[in-house]
Design a protein around this motif. Structure first.
Motif, PDB file in Angstrom:
ATOM      1  N   ASP A  37      14.748  49.111  44.266  1.00  0.00           N
ATOM      2  CA  ASP A  37      15.402  48.246  43.270  1.00  0.00           C
ATOM      3  C   ASP A  37      16.747  47.756  43.808  1.00  0.00           C
ATOM      4  O   ASP A  37      17.529  48.538  44.354  1.00  0.00           O
TER       5      ASP A  37
ATOM      6  N   THR B  93      20.198  45.054  42.903  1.00  0.00           N
ATOM      7  CA  THR B  93      20.945  44.263  41.911  1.00  0.00           C
ATOM      8  C   THR B  93      21.463  43.010  42.620  1.00  0.00           C
ATOM      9  O   THR B  93      22.187  43.088  43.613  1.00  0.00           O
TER      10      THR B  93
ATOM     11  N   THR C 191      23.081  38.880  42.185  1.00  0.00           N
ATOM     12  CA  THR C 191      23.733  37.858  41.341  1.00  0.00           C
ATOM     13  C   THR C 191      23.148  36.491  41.707  1.00  0.00           C
ATOM     14  O   THR C 191      23.224  36.059  42.868  1.00  0.00           O
TER      15      THR C 191
ATOM     16  N   THR D 209      22.962  38.284  36.392  1.00  0.00           N
ATOM     17  CA  THR D 209      22.662  39.434  37.266  1.00  0.00           C
ATOM     18  C   THR D 209      21.243  39.896  36.978  1.00  0.00           C
ATOM     19  O   THR D 209      20.847  40.038  35.817  1.00  0.00           O
TER      20      THR D 209
ATOM     21  N   HIS E   5      17.694  42.432  38.458  1.00  0.00           N
ATOM     22  CA  HIS E   5      17.174  43.516  39.286  1.00  0.00           C
ATOM     23  C   HIS E   5      15.854  43.044  39.870  1.00  0.00           C
ATOM     24  O   HIS E   5      15.038  42.432  39.176  1.00  0.00           O
TER      25      HIS E   5
ATOM     26  N   ASP F  46      21.095  44.948  48.485  1.00  0.00           N
ATOM     27  CA  ASP F  46      21.625  45.241  47.169  1.00  0.00           C
ATOM     28  C   ASP F  46      23.009  44.604  47.039  1.00  0.00           C
ATOM     29  O   ASP F  46      23.822  44.650  47.961  1.00  0.00           O
TER      30      ASP F  46
END
Length: 369
Positions: A29, A31, A33, A42, A44, A77
C-alpha cells in the motif's frame, strides 16, 4: 495433554499467518498525492506506476495533456502526481487567427505559457478569465500608435483598434459623411500608420452673371465708306445662376451649375457702316487758289492735333485742325470733321483761312514755317 498442545499449535499458526499478511499488505500500500488541473486529493494505491494510479482513478489523458512524472514512472510511497489537461486556445490577433494548445487555466496563464505579453491590448475576455477544457476563443487588439493629420494639425493617437475607423472613433476625431480619409476607414491598422483627413464642404450660391451684347453692323448708303454711326447703344443683359461649390480643406476645387435663368436679355448694339464711295480729292483736299495752297498745313495740323484726323478735344473741337462744329459748318462742312477725310478737313481749313486768316488757330503761326 496432546489435544491441548495441538490446539495451541494451531492457534499459534493462525496468528503467525495473520502477522505475515499484515506485513505484506503494509508493504504494498502507497499513499500518493494526485493533482488534476490543480484539484488535489490523497489516495492509497497498490499500483506500481503512475499509469496504474491514473487508471485506478479513471483519469484519462491524451497526447497533448501533461503528466508529471510520466505514466511509466515507478511509484513510491508519498509520490506526487500532477495532471494538466491541454485546452485549445484560438487567438485572433488584429484580425489574424492562430490556434494553440495550453495547459494553463486562465488567459493570463496561457499568455505566460506561450510567451506573449500584449501590454495595453484590448481583449475580448479578461486576463483572469478561466479556460475550460472545451477551450476558448479570444480576440486581441494590440495597442498601436498612429499619426492623424487633420484640420491643420497632426494628432498622435494610441488606440487598441482593428481598423482606421475604430481608431478615429477611439480618439474622438469626428468625421462628416463626405470627408476624405486615407487610408480608408476599413483599412486594418498597423503600428505607425499615418492617417490623413481632408474636410469636404459644399455651399450653394446664387450669382448674377452679365450677358454681353452683340454688335450688329448695318450697311448705310448715306454714309461714306470710312464713316460709321451708332444707331442704338448696346445694353448688357443679366442672368441668375445657382451653383454648388465644393471645398477641400477650405480650397475651392469644383463648381457645378445647378440651374440658371435669364432675368434681362441683352440688347444688341446697332452700328451703321457707310457704303457710299467718297469722291476723289486733289492733293491736300482741294486747292482754293493763291498763296493759301502753299502754306504749311501739315505743320499746323501737327501742332493742333498731332496730325490725327480723328482727334477729339473734350472742349468741343475735332479733327486735324480742331474745328468747332459751328465753325466747320460755316465753311460748308457736313456732319463732324472726324467723320470726313483728312483731305476734306484740309480743304475746309483753307476756306477758313481765306475767310478769317491764321488767327483762327492758336498754332496759326506754323502755317508760315
Amino acid at each position: 495433554m496432546r489435544k491441548s498442545i495441538l490446539i495451541g499449535a494451531v492457534a499459534t499458526g493462525v496468528v503467525g499467518a495473520l502477522g505475515v499478511g499484515s506485513v505484506a499488505y503494509t508493504a504494498l500500500d502507497k499513499t500518493v498525492t494526485l493533482s488534476v488541473d490543480g484539484q488535489t486529493r490523497t489516495i492509497h494505491t497498490f499500483g506500481s506506476t503512475v499509469g496504474d494510479v491514473l487508471a485506478g482513478e479513471k483519469v484519462q489523458v491524451a497526447s497533448r495533456d501533461v503528466v508529471a512524472p510520466g505514466t511509466d514512472a515507478k511509484l513510491v510511497d508519498g509520490a506526487r502526481i500532477a495532471v494538466k489537461y491541454a485546452r485549445p486556445l484560438t487567438l485572433t490577433i488584429d484580425g489574424k487567427q492562430s490556434k494553440h494548445w495550453v495547459t494553463a487555466l486562465s488567459v493570463n496563464g496561457a499568455f505566460e505559457e506561450l510567451g506573449l505579453r500584449y501590454s495595453g491590448a484590448a481583449l475580448s475576455a479578461s486576463r483572469s478569465a478561466g479556460i475550460e477544457r472545451a477551450g476558448l476563443s479570444l480576440d486581441v487588439k494590440t495597442l498601436k500608435r498612429l499619426d492623424v493629420v487633420h484640420d491643420g494639425k497632426t494628432t498622435s493617437v494610441d488606440a487598441t483598434a482593428l481598423t482606421v475607423g475604430e481608431a478615429l472613433k477611439q480618439a474622438n476625431i469626428k468625421l462628416d459623411s463626405d470627408d476624405l480619409v486615407s487610408p480608408k476607414l476599413t483599412t486594418l491598422l498597423a503600428n505607425g500608420t499615418k492617417v490623413t483627413i481632408k474636410r469636404v464642404s459644399t455651399v450653394t450660391r446664387t450669382l448674377d452673371v452679365d450677358l454681353p451684347f452683340k454688335k450688329v453692323k448695318k450697311d448705310d448708303d448715306s454714309l461714306f465708306e470710312d464713316q460709321t454711326k451708332t444707331e442704338r447703344a448696346g445694353e448688357t443683359g443679366l442672368k441668375k445662376q445657382v451653383v454648388r461649390i465644393t471645398y477641400i480643406d477650405g480650397k475651392k476645387v469644383k463648381t457645378v451649375l445647378v440651374s440658371e435663368s435669364v432675368v434681362r436679355k441683352a440688347i444688341d448694339k446697332i452700328v451703321r457702316v457707310g457704303t457710299k464711295e467718297r469722291p476723289e480729292e486733289n492733293g491736300g483736299g482741294g486747292n482754293v487758289g493763291g498763296e493759301v495752297d502753299s502754306l504749311n498745313w501739315a505743320a499746323l495740323a501737327d501742332c493742333e492735333s498731332g496730325g490725327n484726323p480723328r482727334a477729339v478735344n473734350p472742349n468741343g473741337h475735332y479733327g486735324l485742325y480742331q474745328f468747332s462744329l459751328s465753325t466747320w459748318r460755316s465753311v460748308g462742312g457736313s456732319g463732324n470733321p472726324i467723320d470726313n477725310s483728312a483731305g476734306e478737313q484740309t480743304y475746309r481749313a483753307k476756306l477758313l483761312y481765306k475767310k478769317a486768316g491764321a488767327g483762327q488757330w492758336s498754332c496759326g503761326h506754323h502755317l508760315f514755317d
